[in-house]
Every structure is written in structure tokens, then in C-alpha cells.
Enzyme design. Sequence first.
Site, PDB file in Angstrom:
ATOM      1  N   TYR A  71       0.835  -1.192   0.000  1.00 30.62           N
ATOM      2  CA  TYR A  71       0.000   0.000   0.000  1.00 30.62           C
ATOM      3  C   TYR A  71       0.874   1.248   0.000  1.00 30.62           C
ATOM      4  O   TYR A  71       0.602   2.222  -0.694  1.00 30.62           O
ATOM      5  CB  TYR A  71      -0.930   0.040   1.212  1.00 30.62           C
ATOM      6  CG  TYR A  71      -1.943   1.154   1.078  1.00 30.62           C
ATOM      7  CD1 TYR A  71      -1.657   2.444   1.543  1.00 30.62           C
ATOM      8  CD2 TYR A  71      -3.128   0.939   0.394  1.00 30.62           C
ATOM      9  CE1 TYR A  71      -2.545   3.481   1.369  1.00 30.62           C
ATOM     10  CE2 TYR A  71      -4.029   1.971   0.213  1.00 30.62           C
ATOM     11  CZ  TYR A  71      -3.734   3.251   0.696  1.00 30.62           C
ATOM     12  OH  TYR A  71      -4.612   4.275   0.491  1.00 30.62           O
ATOM     13  N   PHE A 123      -8.014  22.931 -23.824  1.00 31.92           N
ATOM     14  CA  PHE A 123      -8.310  21.507 -23.933  1.00 31.92           C
ATOM     15  C   PHE A 123      -9.502  21.241 -23.017  1.00 31.92           C
ATOM     16  O   PHE A 123      -9.602  21.797 -21.935  1.00 31.92           O
ATOM     17  CB  PHE A 123      -7.123  20.585 -23.585  1.00 31.92           C
ATOM     18  CG  PHE A 123      -7.505  19.168 -23.841  1.00 31.92           C
ATOM     19  CD1 PHE A 123      -7.841  18.321 -22.791  1.00 31.92           C
ATOM     20  CD2 PHE A 123      -7.661  18.708 -25.130  1.00 31.92           C
ATOM     21  CE1 PHE A 123      -8.286  17.033 -23.049  1.00 31.92           C
ATOM     22  CE2 PHE A 123      -8.112  17.416 -25.391  1.00 31.92           C
ATOM     23  CZ  PHE A 123      -8.419  16.583 -24.356  1.00 31.92           C
ATOM     24  N   THR A 124     -10.377  20.360 -23.442  1.00 35.25           N
ATOM     25  CA  THR A 124     -11.678  20.177 -22.784  1.00 35.25           C
ATOM     26  C   THR A 124     -11.547  19.934 -21.279  1.00 35.25           C
ATOM     27  O   THR A 124     -12.093  20.683 -20.474  1.00 35.25           O
ATOM     28  CB  THR A 124     -12.402  18.982 -23.433  1.00 35.25           C
ATOM     29  OG1 THR A 124     -11.509  17.866 -23.428  1.00 35.25           O
ATOM     30  CG2 THR A 124     -12.798  19.290 -24.863  1.00 35.25           C
ATOM     31  N   ASP A 214       1.445  21.136 -19.981  1.00 36.52           N
ATOM     32  CA  ASP A 214       0.694  19.902 -20.179  1.00 36.52           C
ATOM     33  C   ASP A 214       1.608  19.029 -21.035  1.00 36.52           C
ATOM     34  O   ASP A 214       1.721  19.256 -22.236  1.00 36.52           O
ATOM     35  CB  ASP A 214      -0.643  20.179 -20.877  1.00 36.52           C
ATOM     36  CG  ASP A 214      -1.422  18.871 -21.075  1.00 36.52           C
ATOM     37  OD1 ASP A 214      -2.649  18.940 -21.220  1.00 36.52           O
ATOM     38  OD2 ASP A 214      -0.793  17.789 -21.092  1.00 36.52           O
ATOM     39  N   LYS A 257      -0.750   8.663 -23.192  1.00 36.58           N
ATOM     40  CA  LYS A 257      -0.331   9.011 -24.543  1.00 36.58           C
ATOM     41  C   LYS A 257       1.137   8.673 -24.716  1.00 36.58           C
ATOM     42  O   LYS A 257       1.485   7.497 -24.824  1.00 36.58           O
ATOM     43  CB  LYS A 257      -0.635  10.493 -24.845  1.00 36.58           C
ATOM     44  CG  LYS A 257      -2.119  10.793 -25.011  1.00 36.58           C
ATOM     45  CD  LYS A 257      -2.843  10.860 -23.699  1.00 36.58           C
ATOM     46  CE  LYS A 257      -4.197  11.497 -23.800  1.00 36.58           C
ATOM     47  NZ  LYS A 257      -4.961  11.381 -22.525  1.00 36.58           N
ATOM     48  N   ARG A 381     -14.184  16.799 -33.035  1.00 34.36           N
ATOM     49  CA  ARG A 381     -13.421  17.841 -32.350  1.00 34.36           C
ATOM     50  C   ARG A 381     -13.867  19.185 -32.935  1.00 34.36           C
ATOM     51  O   ARG A 381     -13.089  19.904 -33.554  1.00 34.36           O
ATOM     52  CB  ARG A 381     -11.924  17.642 -32.512  1.00 34.36           C
ATOM     53  CG  ARG A 381     -11.397  16.341 -31.914  1.00 34.36           C
ATOM     54  CD  ARG A 381     -11.071  16.402 -30.438  1.00 34.36           C
ATOM     55  NE  ARG A 381     -12.237  16.345 -29.569  1.00 34.36           N
ATOM     56  CZ  ARG A 381     -12.133  16.311 -28.235  1.00 34.36           C
ATOM     57  NH1 ARG A 381     -10.943  16.339 -27.668  1.00 34.36           N
ATOM     58  NH2 ARG A 381     -13.220  16.250 -27.480  1.00 34.36           N
ATOM     59  N   PHE A 448     -19.719  16.073 -25.232  1.00 33.21           N
ATOM     60  CA  PHE A 448     -19.344  15.257 -26.393  1.00 33.21           C
ATOM     61  C   PHE A 448     -19.224  13.775 -26.017  1.00 33.21           C
ATOM     62  O   PHE A 448     -19.390  12.905 -26.853  1.00 33.21           O
ATOM     63  CB  PHE A 448     -18.026  15.758 -26.996  1.00 33.21           C
ATOM     64  CG  PHE A 448     -16.931  15.903 -25.987  1.00 33.21           C
ATOM     65  CD1 PHE A 448     -16.740  17.098 -25.303  1.00 33.21           C
ATOM     66  CD2 PHE A 448     -16.128  14.825 -25.671  1.00 33.21           C
ATOM     67  CE1 PHE A 448     -15.763  17.223 -24.342  1.00 33.21           C
ATOM     68  CE2 PHE A 448     -15.141  14.945 -24.710  1.00 33.21           C
ATOM     69  CZ  PHE A 448     -14.951  16.143 -24.044  1.00 33.21           C
TER      70      PHE A 448
HETATM   71  C1  LIG Z   1      -3.552  17.394 -24.048  1.00 32.98           C
HETATM   72  C2  LIG Z   1      -4.327  16.594 -23.050  1.00 32.98           C
HETATM   73  C3  LIG Z   1      -5.113  15.502 -23.444  1.00 32.98           C
HETATM   74  O1  LIG Z   1      -5.160  15.151 -24.751  1.00 32.98           O
HETATM   75  C4  LIG Z   1      -5.853  14.776 -22.455  1.00 32.98           C
HETATM   76  C5  LIG Z   1      -6.718  13.687 -22.802  1.00 32.98           C
HETATM   77  N1  LIG Z   1      -6.871  13.393 -24.075  1.00 32.98           N
HETATM   78  C6  LIG Z   1      -7.698  12.525 -24.623  1.00 32.98           C
HETATM   79  C7  LIG Z   1      -8.754  11.767 -23.860  1.00 32.98           C
HETATM   80  C8  LIG Z   1      -9.975  12.644 -23.953  1.00 32.98           C
HETATM   81  C9  LIG Z   1     -10.206  13.575 -22.963  1.00 32.98           C
HETATM   82  C10 LIG Z   1     -11.280  14.440 -23.078  1.00 32.98           C
HETATM   83  C11 LIG Z   1     -12.109  14.388 -24.218  1.00 32.98           C
HETATM   84  C12 LIG Z   1     -11.860  13.439 -25.198  1.00 32.98           C
HETATM   85  C13 LIG Z   1     -10.768  12.582 -25.088  1.00 32.98           C
HETATM   86  C14 LIG Z   1      -7.659  12.440 -26.089  1.00 32.98           C
HETATM   87  O2  LIG Z   1      -8.318  11.559 -26.655  1.00 32.98           O
HETATM   88  O3  LIG Z   1      -6.964  13.287 -26.721  1.00 32.98           O
HETATM   89  C15 LIG Z   1      -5.743  15.194 -21.113  1.00 32.98           C
HETATM   90  C16 LIG Z   1      -6.498  14.498 -19.993  1.00 32.98           C
HETATM   91  O4  LIG Z   1      -5.800  13.305 -19.706  1.00 32.98           O
HETATM   92  P1  LIG Z   1      -6.600  12.000 -19.220  1.00 32.98           P
HETATM   93  O5  LIG Z   1      -7.453  11.557 -20.363  1.00 32.98           O
HETATM   94  O6  LIG Z   1      -5.506  11.007 -18.898  1.00 32.98           O
HETATM   95  O7  LIG Z   1      -7.414  12.373 -18.019  1.00 32.98           O
HETATM   96  C17 LIG Z   1      -4.950  16.272 -20.780  1.00 32.98           C
HETATM   97  N2  LIG Z   1      -4.258  16.956 -21.733  1.00 32.98           N
END
Ligand SMILES: CC1=C(O)/C(=C\N=C(/Cc2ccccc2)C(=O)O)C(COP(=O)(O)O)=CN1
Length: 456
Positions: A71, A123-124, A214, A257, A381, A448
Site C-alpha cells: 500500500y 483543452f476540454t 501539459d 499518450k 473535435r 461530447f
Molecule cells: C492534451 C491533453 C489531453 O489530450 C488529455 C486527454 N486526451 C484525450 C482523452 C480525452 C479527454 C477528453 C475528451 C476526449 C478525449 C484524447 O483523446 O486526446 C488530457 C487528460 O488526460 P486523461 O485523459 O488522462 O485524463 C490532458 N491533456
Amino acid sequence: RRSWAEPYKIKVVEPLKITTRAEREQAIAQAGYNTFLLRSEDVYIDLLTDSGTSAMSDYQWAGMMLGDEAYAGSKNFYNLEASIQKYYGYRHIVPTHQGRGAENILSQILIKPGDYIPGNMYFTTTRLHQELAGGTFVDVIIDEAHDAQSLHPFKGNVDLQKLTDLIERVGAERIPYISVAGTVNMAGGQPISMANLRAVHQLAQTYGIRIILDATRAVENAHFIQQREEDYSSQAIATILREFCSYTDGCTMSGKKDALVNIGGWLALNDYNLYEEARNLIVIYEGLHTYGGMAGRDMEAMARGIEESVQDDHIRARVGQVEYLGQKLLDWGIPIVVPIGGHAIYLDAKRFLPQIPQDQFPAQRLAAELYLEAGIRAMERGIVSAGRNKETGDNYYPELELVRLTIPRRVYTQAHMDLTAEAVEEVYHNRDRLRGLKMIYEPKYLRFFQARFELQ
Ligand SMILES: CC1=C(O)/C(=C\N=C(/Cc2ccccc2)C(=O)O)C(COP(=O)(O)O)=CN1
């Protein structure tokens, strides 16, 4: 010029089911014309996202068997901490289950109601966490980033005049940090140059304002710096990444990623006091400060994934595959965002479907049609992703109305890219018959993901 091939061979495969058009018509209708609501088993080539969808290596899978599931004080955490310190250069590491975990903690410790957070395009999830903490996101990206056809090599660059204007208007004390993304997802996976980040750093220092990176696709950003900034053409990716991060005070990271894992992330901070605050919130939201919502095995896989991600051969092949698909589409006259980005090809739905007004969701419609055509799943997007202004409740009408074909790392072959290009071309050939959608269900947050639509 010799053709390039992947610097790996395949040992394990997952058989894919090939569906019929009739099956796909039923599936997309049941999914409310929203590709997020499709079942994975009904998808042939899944280009929804590069997030969490990469293939791990034998080295990473071996690491999964070395999970120390204690843990507290798991040895995998210390391996992960050492890997992040070595390759990203930050001092203090707080593990989180994924990027949003880091965005949540960061926003809570740094943002006060009424603050402004300037950034290179929204970013969303990042913007939502800034807003939930009472902040207002302000876009300070260069204008070219909002133009799908501009060939600016670094569309992720910050417009220093826009940034200065904001600081002069609201005062440095209302700006807890500058949020810099490298690459910029919503602009088409577009990089920021080292020269621009260095200039932002110098400007920020004169006002005593922090920069938080980021870092989600910072290795891909390093690839573009190596390819497009002459001072860096002979530097290794790992060296470029370290310098890049050195101009920032910390980072949020989605390990799903660049870092080649299916789950994982972190918040890195150089300031000890901020780290102490973040570490204290982790035990509320993510678990303990030595696992942050990850199993020991996940931390080991990510420690090893980071090491692999900064290898020049890996990132050249990864971005090379995206360029291969993008160039095919450009050769066939298909409207996509240029320059070709690091992790995806972005179809320009405004030029692809000019007959569909933006408030009838052209990108949403195009993503659904690509699935119908060939079982290929892409992501909207555009206006649906842009959501609503938190003050007025009105829809944002973004310049960029895009469909993202996102390429997972080390998963698909060139044949899948060829088939994808042919399917896009087929849809383009028959594009005139497509009509818009109407939204019949709209969730409150990040609509979305779960919104549902019907054909007009
Ligand atoms: C630049 C950047 C990202 O692209 C990102 C996540 N991307 C995602 C996943 C996603 C998130 C929101 C809407 C659609 C798809 C991507 O499909 O592109 C996050 C959040 O990270 P998280 O998903 O691990 O929580 C932070 N910064």
C-alpha cells in the site's frame, strides 16, 4: 530514399471483427450517432483516441510481473519517480491515475475564484478543471492555430502580445500560472517551438508568473523541434525534452499518450511547498502519495514506457505513421489540418461538408459516416466538443470543426492506414448527399462524451 519500417515486430495480436454495413447502421443509430457510445467490438479500426490505446512492449509487460502492491512505499513508485526526474527533469512527483487527476489537484492548489489562466488553446478537461476551481481560461495562442490551412510550422506557439495584454489588463496576481500544452490537441496536434517556450519563460519571469506544462505529448513536440528548428536538428529527443521542460515550473501528464501505458499520470512540481500541498490532496482524491490511483504494476509499466517513448527510433516511427496517412489524404485532395500533427490526422469538416451549417454538427456527422463506411471510429473535435460558454450558456462556435483520426502507438499497420485513407476518400467522393444532425440529449459537463443525435 529507403522506405521506413517500424522498429519493432509483433508478438501478440488481438483478432478484429469485420462488421457489415447493416450491422454498423444499427450500431451507430443505437449509439445516437456518437462514436463514444459505440461498443469497441463493433469497431474495426479504432482511431477514436491515442489515449490509453497504445501497445505495450515485452519490457513493459515484464514490468507488470514486478508489481510491488504494497500500500505504501511501493518500489515501482520510486522507479517511476526516478524515470520522470531523469527524462522530464522535474524535482517532485505526485502520481495520479491519469491526466485529469493531475488537472484536478493542480487547479485546486493554484486557482482562486476570479483568476485567469492563459493557455495555448483550450483543452476540454483542462479548461473544465480550471473553471471548476473558479478560474477563466484565456486563449493566447497565435491566430494561425485557428486556421486549418495555415502552414505555420509551430501553430502551438503563444502570442506574446496577447499574453502581455492579459497580464497588463488583469494583473499578474490574478494569473496563478500560464498553461502551455505541447503539442496542442485541439489545433491538430500542433507543436510549440523551443524558441517560443523560452520567450514565454522569459516573459513570465519578468512578472513572476509560473508556467505549468501539459506534457501529455511533449515527446512528439520534441520530435517537431528536432525536425523543424535548425538548432536542434542533431540533438537527441531525450535532450530536447529535458531542455523543453526546464522552461516550466511543473507539469500535468497523461501517461496514456506518450508514456505508452493504458492508465497512469502524474503532477510534477519544482516548488517544494506546492508539492507538499499537492501531496496532501492526493490522499483525498487519488489514494496514497506513492501510488496515486495506480497499481504498482501500472507504475512500473509507465516507468519503462517513459524510457521507451524518448527513443529517437520510436518517436520517428510513431509520427512517421501519422505523416504517412496524412500525406496520402493530402495527395488525394482531402481537406485536413496542415501541417500534419503528431498524433492524429484532423479532417476539416467545414471544407469536407460545406452544405452542413455548424449548428447541425458537421464533424459529428462526418465521424458517424466514416464509421458507417468502414467501421473506422474517429472523434468529433468541433462545436460539440467546444461546449457552452459558462457565463452565457451559448454554444461556442470554434473556427476549427474537425474530425480526429487518432493513431494509437504501435497498434496498427500501414495496411490499416491504407484502408483508412481509402475509406475517407470514399466518403469524400459521396459527401454531397450527407445532411446534418440534431442533438436530442445534452449532458451538463463535457457533453461530447455522452450526447445523442438524430439525422436531420
Ligand atoms: C492534451 C491533453 C489531453 O489530450 C488529455 C486527454 N486526451 C484525450 C482523452 C480525452 C479527454 C477528453 C475528451 C476526449 C478525449 C484524447 O483523446 O486526446 C488530457 C487528460 O488526460 P486523461 O485523459 O488522462 O485524463 C490532458 N491533456
